[in-house]
Structure formats: C-alpha cells, structure tokens
Design an enzyme around this catalytic site. Structure first.
Site, PDB file in Angstrom:
ATOM      1  N   HIS A   1      -6.840  -4.717  10.610  1.00 60.52           N
ATOM      2  CA  HIS A   1      -6.663  -4.455   9.180  1.00 60.52           C
ATOM      3  C   HIS A   1      -5.423  -5.182   8.657  1.00 60.52           C
ATOM      4  O   HIS A   1      -4.479  -5.431   9.397  1.00 60.52           O
ATOM      5  CB  HIS A   1      -6.638  -2.955   8.858  1.00 60.52           C
ATOM      6  CG  HIS A   1      -5.415  -2.206   9.272  1.00 60.52           C
ATOM      7  ND1 HIS A   1      -5.422  -0.847   9.504  1.00 60.52           N
ATOM      8  CD2 HIS A   1      -4.138  -2.592   9.514  1.00 60.52           C
ATOM      9  CE1 HIS A   1      -4.217  -0.455   9.847  1.00 60.52           C
ATOM     10  NE2 HIS A   1      -3.411  -1.485   9.860  1.00 60.52           N
TER      11      HIS A   1
ATOM     12  N   GLU B   1      -9.405  -1.711   6.020  1.00 66.21           N
ATOM     13  CA  GLU B   1      -9.974  -1.480   7.338  1.00 66.21           C
ATOM     14  C   GLU B   1     -11.225  -2.349   7.530  1.00 66.21           C
ATOM     15  O   GLU B   1     -11.753  -2.903   6.559  1.00 66.21           O
ATOM     16  CB  GLU B   1     -10.361   0.002   7.462  1.00 66.21           C
ATOM     17  CG  GLU B   1      -9.205   0.978   7.221  1.00 66.21           C
ATOM     18  CD  GLU B   1      -8.222   1.081   8.402  1.00 66.21           C
ATOM     19  OE1 GLU B   1      -8.114   0.125   9.190  1.00 66.21           O
ATOM     20  OE2 GLU B   1      -7.563   2.133   8.519  1.00 66.21           O
TER      21      GLU B   1
ATOM     22  N   ASN C   1      -6.986  -2.949  14.829  1.00 70.98           N
ATOM     23  CA  ASN C   1      -8.370  -3.197  14.410  1.00 70.98           C
ATOM     24  C   ASN C   1      -8.454  -4.337  13.399  1.00 70.98           C
ATOM     25  O   ASN C   1      -9.459  -4.497  12.721  1.00 70.98           O
ATOM     26  CB  ASN C   1      -8.995  -1.921  13.833  1.00 70.98           C
ATOM     27  CG  ASN C   1      -8.319  -1.450  12.545  1.00 70.98           C
ATOM     28  OD1 ASN C   1      -7.408  -2.097  12.038  1.00 70.98           O
ATOM     29  ND2 ASN C   1      -8.773  -0.330  11.999  1.00 70.98           N
TER      30      ASN C   1
ATOM     31  N   ASP D   1       0.823  -1.214   0.000  1.00 72.32           N
ATOM     32  CA  ASP D   1       0.000   0.000   0.000  1.00 72.32           C
ATOM     33  C   ASP D   1       0.851   1.254   0.000  1.00 72.32           C
ATOM     34  O   ASP D   1       2.072   1.198   0.162  1.00 72.32           O
ATOM     35  CB  ASP D   1      -0.950  -0.009   1.207  1.00 72.32           C
ATOM     36  CG  ASP D   1      -0.253  -0.382   2.515  1.00 72.32           C
ATOM     37  OD1 ASP D   1       0.985  -0.299   2.589  1.00 72.32           O
ATOM     38  OD2 ASP D   1      -0.957  -0.752   3.466  1.00 72.32           O
TER      39      ASP D   1
HETATM   40  P1  PGA Z   1       2.637  -1.720  12.949  1.00 70.85           P
HETATM   41  O1  PGA Z   1       1.470  -1.582  11.902  1.00 70.85           O
HETATM   42  O2  PGA Z   1       3.550  -2.804  12.427  1.00 70.85           O
HETATM   43  O3  PGA Z   1       3.316  -0.383  12.954  1.00 70.85           O
HETATM   44  O4  PGA Z   1       2.023  -2.106  14.251  1.00 70.85           O
HETATM   45  C1  PGA Z   1       0.887  -2.727  11.399  1.00 70.85           C
HETATM   46  C2  PGA Z   1      -0.269  -2.371  10.515  1.00 70.85           C
HETATM   47  O5  PGA Z   1      -0.946  -1.338  10.761  1.00 70.85           O
HETATM   48  O6  PGA Z   1      -0.537  -3.128   9.574  1.00 70.85           O
END
Ligand code: PGA
Length: 241
Positions: free
Chosen positions: A137, A142, A135, A67
């Site tokens: 995702h 999301e 959450n 992304d």
């Molecule tokens: P993080 O993010 O590795 O910084 O916890 C993971 C994500 O949001 O996919």
C-alpha cells in the site's frame, strides 16, 4: 524509476534528507508531501537536528500529509496530526496556515476529501515522501484500490490493522478500520516521488513495485507510470531484486 540501494536505515535516512534539504534550499516555498509510519522518522530526526544547528528554514514551505485515521480526534496520541506535530512540525519553523493534514474527524468526510484534492491542485506537491506497506500500500491505499482514486475514505485491511496495532497497546480492536487518504492518482500528481523502504519485510513489495505488472493488486506498482520516482531502499528491502 531510479533505485538507490543503501546499506542500512541510517544511510537511507541520510540520503532522503540530502535530497529534501537540497530542494528546500533551492526552493524555500516548495510543497512537500509528508508520510507517517516508522520509516520516515529517521529523516524527520535529521531535519530537526539540521534545523536546530543550521537554522534551515521551513517557514515558506507548504506541507501536505498523505492520510489520517477516521474516528480519532486530532489530539489523540496516535492520530497522524499528533505524529507530525511531535516528530517534526513543532520543532521546525513551519507556518501552520500552510500545513494540511486531512481531518479524520470531519463531520462530512466526503467533502473533506474533495476539499483536500482542491488544495492539492492549488499547491502541487514538488516532493512526495512515501513509505510502503508490506502489502504494497501507498498512503492508505490498500490492494485493489482503483489506480485512478482521489482523496477519500478507504478501508484498512486486516494486515494493516495488525501491523499498526503496535501503536495501540498491541490491541487490533483499538485501531481505526477506516482512514481518509490521498488516492493513488492524487499521489501521482506530485512532481517528484521518493519512496523509502527498510527491512526484509518490505522486500517482496519492493520487488513487485519495480518488476511486477502495474495492477491495482499492488498499489505501489502505479509508480511505474510516473516519470520522476526515486526508491531509496536498504539492502534488506532490496534483497529480492
Ligand atoms: P512503516 O509503514 O514505515 O511503519 O513500515 C509504512 C506504511 O505502512 O506505509
């Protein structure tokens, strides 16, 4: 779904590195799907160190990223393009003609998503690295993203904007509100998926990934429908299992 519980973040990074290195040695022209966020940084540091010491080559690799923020120029310090260059690609011997990151500043962002999906079909991902949001995702998909979604424009939730504000001078208003992301169905096209999670803040999302119903409310639950998924999680992320 295979679940490997390790003691801590260091062991998580080492286990992920062991798997990725085994693949790149066995199949130097593998296609690897990379992720951004804090979680894979330890893995990337081990790849860099190993490349510098052992000259493990990534020249034949094709790379995709999940992304990119919409609205940031490529060279913005917080773009995922910059993140990948700084944390990994600039030090490895990658062939930049074979490195694909969706362009968040494309003039026609819908066409950009469609073209990315065509590339994903042309160079199927052998090994997809995933983080997970608190959450649940995956990529920037999301909760309530349709499980059959392909690469396209997604809206970031307030939770995610707040979580990512730490990279934008702690100012949520600087965080882009949209991204271009591989969809859930795009991610599930990978031959193997390795999801990394560290820390207690991910424990509930991990529980729901493994034991919850497959539902768009929990994007990572879609992984239950994939035949080759490995979760590498530390004890804190595994604490609700
Ligand atoms: P993080 O993010 O590795 O910084 O916890 C993971 C994500 O949001 O996919």
């Amino acid at each position: 779904m295979e679940v490997i519980v390790v003691k801590n973040y260091q062991e998580l990074s080492e286990k992920a590195f062991e798997m990725l290195k085994a693949l790149i040695i066995e199949k130097p022209d593998a296609t690897i799907g990379f992720a951004t966020g804090s979680t894979p940084v330890g893995l990337y540091q081990l790849m860099v160190k190993d490349h510098l010491i052992n000259q493990t080559s990534y020249q034949k690799m094709t790379a995709f990223n999940l992304d990119e923020y919409i609205g940031l120029p490529q060279n913005h310090p917080e773009s995922y393009y910059t993140f990948m260059r700084t944390n990994l690609f600039n030090t490895l011997d990658v062939n930049f003609d074979q490195v694909y990151i969706p362009a968040g500043d494309a003039r026609d962002i819908v066409a950009e998503g469609q073209a990315y999906e065509v590339l994903l079909d042309k160079y199927p991902i052998d090994f997809q690295i995933l983080g997970i949001g608190t959450n649940a995702h995956i990529g920037f998909n999301e909760p309530n993203t349709p499980l059959d979604s392909l690469t396209g424009v997604v809206d970031l939730t307030e939770d995610t904007i707040k979580a990512n504000a730490r990279f934008f001078e702690n100012d949520p208003s600087q965080v882009p509100t949209q991204a271009i992301s591989m969809g859930i169905a795009s991610i599930l096209k990978a031959k193997k998926i390795v999801l990394l999670a560290s820390g207690a803040s991910k424990a509930e999302a991990i529980y729901n990934t493994i034991h919850g119903p497959v539902t768009a409310e929990v994007p990572s639950s879609a992984l239950q429908n994939h035949p080759n998924v490995t979760l590498i999680i530390d004890e804190a992320a595994a604490s609700k299992l």
